[in-house]
Design a protein around this motif. Structure first.
Motif, PDB file in Angstrom:
ATOM      1  N   GLU A  20       0.878  -1.161   0.000  1.00 39.57           N
ATOM      2  CA  GLU A  20       0.000   0.000   0.000  1.00 39.57           C
ATOM      3  C   GLU A  20       0.914   1.209   0.000  1.00 39.57           C
ATOM      4  O   GLU A  20       1.980   1.188   0.613  1.00 39.57           O
ATOM      5  N   TRP A  21       0.504   2.237  -0.693  1.00 33.17           N
ATOM      6  CA  TRP A  21       1.320   3.435  -0.830  1.00 33.17           C
ATOM      7  C   TRP A  21       0.667   4.582  -0.054  1.00 33.17           C
ATOM      8  O   TRP A  21      -0.472   4.930  -0.319  1.00 33.17           O
ATOM      9  N   LYS A  22       1.400   5.139   0.904  1.00 37.38           N
ATOM     10  CA  LYS A  22       0.905   6.316   1.609  1.00 37.38           C
ATOM     11  C   LYS A  22       0.909   7.487   0.619  1.00 37.38           C
ATOM     12  O   LYS A  22       1.732   7.535  -0.297  1.00 37.38           O
ATOM     13  N   LYS A  23      -0.041   8.414   0.794  1.00 39.13           N
ATOM     14  CA  LYS A  23      -0.101   9.592  -0.080  1.00 39.13           C
ATOM     15  C   LYS A  23       1.236  10.318  -0.113  1.00 39.13           C
ATOM     16  O   LYS A  23       1.683  10.777  -1.156  1.00 39.13           O
ATOM     17  N   HIS A  24       1.853  10.417   1.044  1.00 34.65           N
ATOM     18  CA  HIS A  24       3.154  11.087   1.147  1.00 34.65           C
ATOM     19  C   HIS A  24       4.178  10.432   0.211  1.00 34.65           C
ATOM     20  O   HIS A  24       4.929  11.122  -0.483  1.00 34.65           O
ATOM     21  N   ALA A  25       4.199   9.097   0.190  1.00 31.56           N
ATOM     22  CA  ALA A  25       5.153   8.374  -0.658  1.00 31.56           C
ATOM     23  C   ALA A  25       4.907   8.669  -2.133  1.00 31.56           C
ATOM     24  O   ALA A  25       5.841   8.928  -2.897  1.00 31.56           O
ATOM     25  N   LEU A  26       3.644   8.643  -2.543  1.00 29.23           N
ATOM     26  CA  LEU A  26       3.318   8.907  -3.951  1.00 29.23           C
ATOM     27  C   LEU A  26       3.696  10.330  -4.345  1.00 29.23           C
ATOM     28  O   LEU A  26       4.220  10.562  -5.441  1.00 29.23           O
ATOM     29  N   LYS A  27       3.450  11.264  -3.450  1.00 27.09           N
ATOM     30  CA  LYS A  27       3.814  12.667  -3.704  1.00 27.09           C
ATOM     31  C   LYS A  27       5.335  12.798  -3.869  1.00 27.09           C
ATOM     32  O   LYS A  27       5.818  13.462  -4.789  1.00 27.09           O
ATOM     33  N   ARG A  28       6.070  12.142  -2.979  1.00 29.52           N
ATOM     34  CA  ARG A  28       7.537  12.221  -3.038  1.00 29.52           C
ATOM     35  C   ARG A  28       8.093  11.530  -4.292  1.00 29.52           C
ATOM     36  O   ARG A  28       9.069  11.996  -4.870  1.00 29.52           O
ATOM     37  N   LEU A  29       7.471  10.431  -4.705  1.00 32.16           N
ATOM     38  CA  LEU A  29       7.922   9.769  -5.932  1.00 32.16           C
ATOM     39  C   LEU A  29       7.845  10.729  -7.112  1.00 32.16           C
ATOM     40  O   LEU A  29       8.787  10.837  -7.905  1.00 32.16           O
ATOM     41  N   LEU A  30       6.713  11.422  -7.227  1.00 31.32           N
ATOM     42  CA  LEU A  30       6.547  12.389  -8.314  1.00 31.32           C
ATOM     43  C   LEU A  30       7.571  13.510  -8.223  1.00 31.32           C
ATOM     44  O   LEU A  30       8.203  13.869  -9.215  1.00 31.32           O
ATOM     45  N   GLU A  31       7.731  14.068  -7.036  1.00 31.75           N
ATOM     46  CA  GLU A  31       8.671  15.181  -6.837  1.00 31.75           C
ATOM     47  C   GLU A  31      10.110  14.781  -7.145  1.00 31.75           C
ATOM     48  O   GLU A  31      10.888  15.585  -7.647  1.00 31.75           O
ATOM     49  N   GLN A  37       7.981   1.292 -10.333  1.00 29.66           N
ATOM     50  CA  GLN A  37       8.769   0.138 -10.777  1.00 29.66           C
ATOM     51  C   GLN A  37      10.174   0.183 -10.185  1.00 29.66           C
ATOM     52  O   GLN A  37      10.721  -0.849  -9.803  1.00 29.66           O
ATOM     53  N   ALA A  38      10.757   1.364 -10.082  1.00 30.27           N
ATOM     54  CA  ALA A  38      12.080   1.502  -9.466  1.00 30.27           C
ATOM     55  C   ALA A  38      12.036   1.036  -8.010  1.00 30.27           C
ATOM     56  O   ALA A  38      12.966   0.374  -7.528  1.00 30.27           O
ATOM     57  N   VAL A  39      10.953   1.361  -7.326  1.00 33.67           N
ATOM     58  CA  VAL A  39      10.789   0.931  -5.929  1.00 33.67           C
ATOM     59  C   VAL A  39      10.666  -0.590  -5.864  1.00 33.67           C
ATOM     60  O   VAL A  39      11.331  -1.235  -5.042  1.00 33.67           O
ATOM     61  N   PRO A  71      20.941   3.849  -6.014  1.00 40.01           N
ATOM     62  CA  PRO A  71      20.513   3.476  -4.668  1.00 40.01           C
ATOM     63  C   PRO A  71      19.221   4.202  -4.286  1.00 40.01           C
ATOM     64  O   PRO A  71      19.011   5.353  -4.655  1.00 40.01           O
ATOM     65  N   LEU A  72      18.374   3.500  -3.570  1.00 38.90           N
ATOM     66  CA  LEU A  72      17.142   4.095  -3.040  1.00 38.90           C
ATOM     67  C   LEU A  72      16.999   3.726  -1.572  1.00 38.90           C
ATOM     68  O   LEU A  72      17.297   2.592  -1.191  1.00 38.90           O
ATOM     69  N   HIS A  73      16.546   4.684  -0.797  1.00 39.08           N
ATOM     70  CA  HIS A  73      16.136   4.413   0.581  1.00 39.08           C
ATOM     71  C   HIS A  73      14.624   4.394   0.582  1.00 39.08           C
ATOM     72  O   HIS A  73      13.982   5.300   0.048  1.00 39.08           O
ATOM     73  N   ILE A  74      14.075   3.361   1.185  1.00 43.04           N
ATOM     74  CA  ILE A  74      12.623   3.180   1.227  1.00 43.04           C
ATOM     75  C   ILE A  74      12.239   2.958   2.689  1.00 43.04           C
ATOM     76  O   ILE A  74      12.743   2.027   3.326  1.00 43.04           O
ATOM     77  N   LEU A  75      11.374   3.818   3.190  1.00 42.98           N
ATOM     78  CA  LEU A  75      10.864   3.648   4.542  1.00 42.98           C
ATOM     79  C   LEU A  75       9.534   2.923   4.445  1.00 42.98           C
ATOM     80  O   LEU A  75       8.626   3.383   3.736  1.00 42.98           O
ATOM     81  N   VAL A  76       9.450   1.782   5.121  1.00 44.30           N
ATOM     82  CA  VAL A  76       8.238   0.967   5.069  1.00 44.30           C
ATOM     83  C   VAL A  76       7.762   0.644   6.481  1.00 44.30           C
ATOM     84  O   VAL A  76       8.549   0.653   7.431  1.00 44.30           O
ATOM     85  N   ALA A  77       6.471   0.358   6.587  1.00 47.90           N
ATOM     86  CA  ALA A  77       5.889  -0.166   7.819  1.00 47.90           C
ATOM     87  C   ALA A  77       5.348  -1.549   7.501  1.00 47.90           C
ATOM     88  O   ALA A  77       4.735  -1.758   6.455  1.00 47.90           O
ATOM     89  N   LEU A  78       5.587  -2.483   8.396  1.00 46.27           N
ATOM     90  CA  LEU A  78       5.195  -3.871   8.179  1.00 46.27           C
ATOM     91  C   LEU A  78       3.936  -4.189   8.977  1.00 46.27           C
ATOM     92  O   LEU A  78       3.941  -4.162  10.203  1.00 46.27           O
ATOM     93  N   LEU A  84       0.657  -6.970   4.818  1.00 43.42           N
ATOM     94  CA  LEU A  84       0.855  -5.822   3.924  1.00 43.42           C
ATOM     95  C   LEU A  84       2.122  -5.070   4.277  1.00 43.42           C
ATOM     96  O   LEU A  84       2.542  -5.035   5.433  1.00 43.42           O
ATOM     97  N   LEU A  85       2.674  -4.438   3.263  1.00 48.13           N
ATOM     98  CA  LEU A  85       3.812  -3.555   3.430  1.00 48.13           C
ATOM     99  C   LEU A  85       3.382  -2.157   3.029  1.00 48.13           C
ATOM    100  O   LEU A  85       2.885  -1.955   1.923  1.00 48.13           O
ATOM    101  N   TRP A  86       3.506  -1.214   3.944  1.00 52.39           N
ATOM    102  CA  TRP A  86       3.151   0.183   3.664  1.00 52.39           C
ATOM    103  C   TRP A  86       4.401   0.941   3.263  1.00 52.39           C
ATOM    104  O   TRP A  86       5.378   0.973   4.017  1.00 52.39           O
ATOM    105  N   VAL A  87       4.392   1.551   2.089  1.00 49.37           N
ATOM    106  CA  VAL A  87       5.507   2.388   1.655  1.00 49.37           C
ATOM    107  C   VAL A  87       5.219   3.798   2.165  1.00 49.37           C
ATOM    108  O   VAL A  87       4.220   4.415   1.785  1.00 49.37           O
ATOM    109  N   ILE A  88       6.080   4.291   3.034  1.00 49.65           N
ATOM    110  CA  ILE A  88       5.874   5.583   3.676  1.00 49.65           C
ATOM    111  C   ILE A  88       6.555   6.701   2.901  1.00 49.65           C
ATOM    112  O   ILE A  88       5.964   7.749   2.659  1.00 49.65           O
ATOM    113  N   THR A  89       7.802   6.484   2.519  1.00 46.36           N
ATOM    114  CA  THR A  89       8.509   7.460   1.689  1.00 46.36           C
ATOM    115  C   THR A  89       9.670   6.780   0.978  1.00 46.36           C
ATOM    116  O   THR A  89      10.105   5.694   1.382  1.00 46.36           O
TER     117      THR A  89
END
Length: 108
Positions: A20-31, A37-39, A71-78, A84-89
């Protein structure tokens, strides 16, 4: 649960796209010009570099993964209860804040 157990669980959920993608994560991906797919690519062989087991409401983890050579840093909540895995940013780590391998924060 051990760090490797969490890592395996995170990779498994990512591979089966139980995210699941938090709104914050989707916003940051665009920015930041990062694609979903990279994630997914980065999550396939991600490594936990920081654990926040006592985070509320869910334990969270800072992951290092690569999309090709990027390299990517991905903050997730389990969310183990709902499998489910929540992508936070998501962000691209820089050498200003991280040591060369992007696993250790620089002392300020």
């Amino acid at each position: 649960m051990q760090k490797t157990d969490y890592q395996d669980k995170i990779r498994k959920l990512a591979k089966s796209r139980k995210l699941e993608w938090k709104k914050h994560a989707l916003k940051r991906l665009l920015e930041r010009g990062i694609t979903r797919q990279a994630v997914f690519n980065a999550l396939n062989k991600c490594e936990i570099i920081e654990s926040y087991i006592k985070d509320n409401p869910l334990p969270s983890f800072l992951l290092l993964g690569y999309d090709g050579a990027e390299p990517l840093h991905i903050l997730v909540a389990l969310d183990e209860e709902n499998d489910l895995l929540w992508v936070i940013t998501v962000y691209k780590p820089t050498s200003d804040e991280w040591e060369n391998e992007f696993k250790t924060r620089r002392n300020r």
